[in-house]
Write an enzyme that holds these catalytic residues in place. Structure first.
Site, PDB file in Angstrom:
ATOM      1  CB  SER A  52      -0.973  -2.182 -23.711  1.00 37.44           C
ATOM      2  OG  SER A  52      -1.553  -1.350 -22.727  1.00 37.44           O
TER       3      SER A  52
ATOM      4  CE1 TYR B 276      -4.723   0.438 -26.951  1.00 40.10           C
ATOM      5  CE2 TYR B 276      -4.513  -0.170 -24.640  1.00 40.10           C
ATOM      6  CZ  TYR B 276      -3.950   0.307 -25.813  1.00 40.10           C
ATOM      7  OH  TYR B 276      -2.610   0.637 -25.842  1.00 40.10           O
TER       8      TYR B 276
HETATM    9  P1  NAP Z   1      -0.386   7.292 -31.611  1.00 40.12           P
HETATM   10  O1  NAP Z   1       0.631   8.359 -31.757  1.00 40.12           O
HETATM   11  O2  NAP Z   1      -1.810   7.653 -31.806  1.00 40.12           O
HETATM   12  O3  NAP Z   1       0.016   6.098 -32.555  1.00 40.12           O
HETATM   13  C1  NAP Z   1      -0.881   5.164 -33.060  1.00 40.12           C
HETATM   14  C2  NAP Z   1      -0.518   4.989 -34.503  1.00 40.12           C
HETATM   15  O4  NAP Z   1      -1.345   3.990 -35.099  1.00 40.12           O
HETATM   16  C3  NAP Z   1      -0.748   6.296 -35.250  1.00 40.12           C
HETATM   17  O5  NAP Z   1       0.344   6.550 -36.077  1.00 40.12           O
HETATM   18  C4  NAP Z   1      -2.005   5.990 -36.010  1.00 40.12           C
HETATM   19  O6  NAP Z   1      -2.132   6.725 -37.187  1.00 40.12           O
HETATM   20  C5  NAP Z   1      -1.835   4.512 -36.306  1.00 40.12           C
HETATM   21  N1  NAP Z   1      -3.104   3.962 -36.721  1.00 40.12           N
HETATM   22  C6  NAP Z   1      -4.271   3.941 -36.044  1.00 40.12           C
HETATM   23  N2  NAP Z   1      -5.246   3.430 -36.810  1.00 40.12           N
HETATM   24  C7  NAP Z   1      -4.663   3.121 -37.999  1.00 40.12           C
HETATM   25  C8  NAP Z   1      -5.142   2.567 -39.205  1.00 40.12           C
HETATM   26  N3  NAP Z   1      -6.448   2.267 -39.379  1.00 40.12           N
HETATM   27  N4  NAP Z   1      -4.278   2.365 -40.227  1.00 40.12           N
HETATM   28  C9  NAP Z   1      -2.986   2.683 -40.086  1.00 40.12           C
HETATM   29  N5  NAP Z   1      -2.453   3.237 -38.971  1.00 40.12           N
HETATM   30  C10 NAP Z   1      -3.301   3.446 -37.944  1.00 40.12           C
HETATM   31  O7  NAP Z   1      -0.297   6.639 -30.187  1.00 40.12           O
HETATM   32  P2  NAP Z   1       0.853   5.704 -29.543  1.00 40.12           P
HETATM   33  O8  NAP Z   1       0.587   5.754 -28.102  1.00 40.12           O
HETATM   34  O9  NAP Z   1       2.188   6.041 -30.057  1.00 40.12           O
HETATM   35  O10 NAP Z   1       0.411   4.244 -30.033  1.00 40.12           O
HETATM   36  C11 NAP Z   1       1.309   3.338 -30.650  1.00 40.12           C
HETATM   37  C12 NAP Z   1       1.084   1.948 -30.085  1.00 40.12           C
HETATM   38  O11 NAP Z   1       1.480   1.953 -28.714  1.00 40.12           O
HETATM   39  C13 NAP Z   1      -0.369   1.505 -30.121  1.00 40.12           C
HETATM   40  O12 NAP Z   1      -0.422   0.139 -30.466  1.00 40.12           O
HETATM   41  C14 NAP Z   1      -0.799   1.712 -28.667  1.00 40.12           C
HETATM   42  O13 NAP Z   1      -1.860   0.873 -28.318  1.00 40.12           O
HETATM   43  C15 NAP Z   1       0.472   1.334 -27.964  1.00 40.12           C
HETATM   44  N6  NAP Z   1       0.578   1.747 -26.566  1.00 40.12           N
HETATM   45  C16 NAP Z   1       0.539   3.079 -26.229  1.00 40.12           C
HETATM   46  C17 NAP Z   1       0.659   3.419 -24.886  1.00 40.12           C
HETATM   47  C18 NAP Z   1       0.632   4.854 -24.429  1.00 40.12           C
HETATM   48  O14 NAP Z   1       0.601   5.102 -23.223  1.00 40.12           O
HETATM   49  N7  NAP Z   1       0.678   5.835 -25.305  1.00 40.12           N
HETATM   50  C19 NAP Z   1       0.831   2.440 -23.925  1.00 40.12           C
HETATM   51  C20 NAP Z   1       0.879   1.108 -24.310  1.00 40.12           C
HETATM   52  C21 NAP Z   1       0.748   0.777 -25.639  1.00 40.12           C
HETATM   53  P3  NAP Z   1      -3.030   8.072 -37.150  1.00 40.12           P
HETATM   54  O15 NAP Z   1      -2.294   9.044 -36.337  1.00 40.12           O
HETATM   55  O16 NAP Z   1      -3.153   8.434 -38.595  1.00 40.12           O
HETATM   56  O17 NAP Z   1      -4.353   7.671 -36.538  1.00 40.12           O
END
Ligand code: NAP
Length: 258
Positions: A150, A163
Site C-alpha cells: 500500500s 493497517y
Molecule cells: P476489498 O474489495 O475489500 O478486498 C479485500 C479482500 O480481502 C476482500 O475480498 C475480503 O473479503 C478479503 N478478506 C478480508 N478479510 C478476510 C478474511 N478474514 N478471510 C479471507 N478474506 C478476507 O478491498 P481492496 O481494496 O480490493 O483490497 C485488496 C487489497 O488491496 C488489500 O490488501 C488492501 O489493503 C490493498 N490495498 C487497497 C487499496 C485501495 O485503495 N483500495 C490501496 C492499497 C492497498 P470480504 O469481501 O469477504 O471481506
C-alpha cells in the site's frame, strides 16, 4: 515481416501456471485474478464469502481452469489446515497475498480488536501463506509470490494505525523472504496500489473533504480502478520478472512522486 515459424512465447505469458489469489471475490484481488487468467494462468481463488462464482465464470470464459475455496483467513487453526491441504493438492506456481482489511480510529482510543483483527489477516495470514507456498516453491526450484502492499507501506496515513503497521511490515517481510529464496529461483515481490475505488476506500470516498484532498494530490488526476493494478501483478508473476526480487512496484498515479 516476421520470420516464418512459431512466434516466441511472450515473456509475460502464464500458460501452464497455477495462481492462488486470496480475497479474489472483489476489488483488486478480483482484477488481479482476471489479469492472470487473461495472461494464460489457471486459478485457485480464495474468499471468506460465497462471492467467487462471477469471477470464476469470467475467468473460465477466457480459458482458465478455476478452482474456488471458501476460507476465513482470520481463523488461525482453520487457515493453517486449509492452506496445507490446498497446497498439497495443487502445485501453486504463483501466490498473490491480496486479502486484507482496514479499521479506522484515533490511535489513543484504538480498540484492541481493530489492531489484532487487521494484523491477523494482513500480516500473520500472509506470512503463513508465504511460508507454506514458499517451502514448496523452493523445493521445486521456482515460484512467484506477490504481496499486496500500500502507499501506507511508505507513509503513515491518518487514523489507520494497524493497517499502516501491517502494510509496512508486509514490505519488510517481502524483502526478507526475497533474500532467502532468490537463490532457489523463487521471486518474492509486492505491488503497492495507490487510492483504488474498492470497499477499502468507501469511507474516504464518501467524505467529500478527504476525497477532494486525495484527488488533488494524484498527478494522474483520478483514482485507480482495480484493473489498473492487475498488470503489475501479471508482470511480477511472469518470466519477465525472473530477475526481480524484493521489489515493491508502486501503482499510484504518481502519488509518491510528488
Ligand atoms: P476489498 O474489495 O475489500 O478486498 C479485500 C479482500 O480481502 C476482500 O475480498 C475480503 O473479503 C478479503 N478478506 C478480508 N478479510 C478476510 C478474511 N478474514 N478471510 C479471507 N478474506 C478476507 O478491498 P481492496 O481494496 O480490493 O483490497 C485488496 C487489497 O488491496 C488489500 O490488501 C488492501 O489493503 C490493498 N490495498 C487497497 C487499496 C485501495 O485503495 N483500495 C490501496 C492499497 C492497498 P470480504 O469481501 O469477504 O471481506
Amino acid at each position: 515481416m516476421p520470420p516464418d515459424g512459431p512466434a516466441p512465447a511472450s515473456p509475460f505469458g502464464l500458460k501452464g501456471r497455477l495462481a492462488m489469489v486470496t480475497g479474489a471475490g472483489s476489488g483488486i484481488g478480483r482484477a488481479i485474478a482476471l489479469g492472470l487468467a487473461a495472461a494464460g494462468s489457471d486459478l485457485l481463488l480464495l474468499s471468506d464469502r460465497d462471492n467467487l462464482a462471477p469471477v470464476a465464470e469470467e475467468a473460465t470464459a477466457t480459458g482458465a481452469a478455476v478452482t474456488t475455496e471458501l476460507l476465513d483467513l482470520a481463523d488461525r487453526p482453520a487457515r493453517r489446515a486449509a492452506v496445507e491441504r490446498l497446497l498439497d493438492a495443487h502445485a501453486v506456481d504463483v501466490l498473490v497475498n491480496n486479502a486484507g482489511l482496514i479499521r479506522r480510529g484515533p490511535s489513543a482510543e484504538f480498540a484492541d480488536e481493530d489492531w489484532y483483527d487487521v494484523v491477523e489477516v494482513n500480516l500473520h495470514a500472509a506470512f503463513e501463506l508465504c511460508r507454506a507456498a514458499g517451502r514448496r516453491m523452493v523445493a521445486r526450484g521456482h515460484g512467484k509470490i506477490i504481496n499486496v502492499a500500500s502507499l501506507l507501506s511508505f507513509q503513515g496515513g491518518l487514523v489507520v494505525p494497524s493497517y499502516t503497521a501491517s502494510k509496512h511490515a508486509i514490505v519488510g517481510l517481502t524483502r526478507a523472504l526475497a533474500n532467502e529464496w532468490a537463490p532457489h529461483g523463487v521471486n518474492v515481490n509486492a505491488v503497492a496500489p495507490g487510492y483504488v475505488t474498492t470497499a477499502t476506500t468507501t469511507a474516504l470516498r464518501s467524505d467529500p473533504t478527504r476525497s477532494d484532498e486525495i484527488l488533488a494530490r494524484i498527478p494522474a488526476g483520478r483514482w485507480a480502478e482495480p484493473a489498473d493494478v492487475a498488470g503489475s501483478a501479471v508482470f511480477l508473476a511472469s518470466p519477465a520478472a525472473d530477475y526481480v526480487h524484493g521489489h515493491v512496484l508502486v501503482v499510484d498515479g504518481g502519488w509518491l512522486a510528488r
